[in-house]
Design an enzyme around this catalytic site. Sequence first.
Site, PDB file in Angstrom:
ATOM      1  N   ASP A 243       0.845  -1.192   0.000  1.00  0.00           N
ATOM      2  CA  ASP A 243       0.000   0.000   0.000  1.00  0.00           C
ATOM      3  C   ASP A 243       0.880   1.241   0.000  1.00  0.00           C
ATOM      4  O   ASP A 243       1.790   1.366   0.806  1.00  0.00           O
ATOM      5  CB  ASP A 243      -0.888  -0.012   1.248  1.00  0.00           C
ATOM      6  CG  ASP A 243      -1.764   1.223   1.340  1.00  0.00           C
ATOM      7  OD1 ASP A 243      -2.657   1.373   0.498  1.00  0.00           O
ATOM      8  OD2 ASP A 243      -1.551   2.036   2.261  1.00  0.00           O
TER       9      ASP A 243
ATOM     10  N   GLU B  65      -1.982  -0.836  -5.982  1.00  0.00           N
ATOM     11  CA  GLU B  65      -3.267  -0.224  -6.286  1.00  0.00           C
ATOM     12  C   GLU B  65      -3.200   0.423  -7.658  1.00  0.00           C
ATOM     13  O   GLU B  65      -2.155   0.953  -8.042  1.00  0.00           O
ATOM     14  CB  GLU B  65      -3.558   0.881  -5.272  1.00  0.00           C
ATOM     15  CG  GLU B  65      -4.303   0.437  -4.055  1.00  0.00           C
ATOM     16  CD  GLU B  65      -4.549   1.620  -3.154  1.00  0.00           C
ATOM     17  OE1 GLU B  65      -5.692   2.062  -3.078  1.00  0.00           O
ATOM     18  OE2 GLU B  65      -3.587   2.100  -2.540  1.00  0.00           O
TER      19      GLU B  65
ATOM     20  N   ASP C 264      -2.986   1.149   7.116  1.00  0.00           N
ATOM     21  CA  ASP C 264      -2.209   0.871   5.906  1.00  0.00           C
ATOM     22  C   ASP C 264      -1.886  -0.612   5.777  1.00  0.00           C
ATOM     23  O   ASP C 264      -1.853  -1.157   4.672  1.00  0.00           O
ATOM     24  CB  ASP C 264      -0.919   1.696   5.894  1.00  0.00           C
ATOM     25  CG  ASP C 264      -1.198   3.194   5.852  1.00  0.00           C
ATOM     26  OD1 ASP C 264      -2.281   3.580   5.376  1.00  0.00           O
ATOM     27  OD2 ASP C 264      -0.338   3.971   6.304  1.00  0.00           O
TER      28      ASP C 264
END
Length: 213
Positions: A2, A86, A168
């Site tokens: 992340d 992502e 996170d």
Amino acid sequence: MDLGILRLATVSDGTGMDNPHALQRDLGKIKRLERVVSRRQKGSANRKKAVRQLARAHLRVANVRKNALHQITSRLARTKSVVVLEDLNVSGMLKNHHLAQAIADVGFYEFRRQMEYKGRWYGSQILLAPRFYPSTKRCSCCGNIKAELELGERVYTCEVCGLTIDRDLNAALNLEQLTTGSSPERYACGENGRPGYQAVLVEAGTEHQSASG
Ligand SMILES: [Zn+2]
């Protein structure tokens, strides 16, 4: 893994990297130098000097950021067989001026660029999460998706299964669960533990397509 605003990177194995403090300090300096430049008379020697100082400060920020990103992308590409990122809609996010500075700092594009070519070097597969995969709002244990999660909430608490975890790290675990190689018993606490989403393998040359979209 992340990518974050407060923390540069959080990996689902529990490791991570903070944003370099030098970055924040240099950003303050840049703002100050910008004001100096705007106050100096155009064409004056003093203005030229201030412009040179500003350019140097910009270069330093870019170098500090790049160096931090290189450290983590090299480590990930060397040690992980699969890395899930992502697929951030950065152009959409940049319209939110509150976040624009912070997101630009983190250098999402640069991170992905490095990850892609180093992945090819070291044989690490780079996968992209689907654009609308709720990696932040989803519980990495039971799969429940929160309706709301404020930016300031640093701890994710699941009202269904009771999981309490760093925000996170929860997002990084959700991204890891998009790989077939992840072991569900490590985190899934119910049958809904598996996300109904598929990560997409990044092939050479596709990054420009999705980066412009
Ligand atoms: Zn849960």
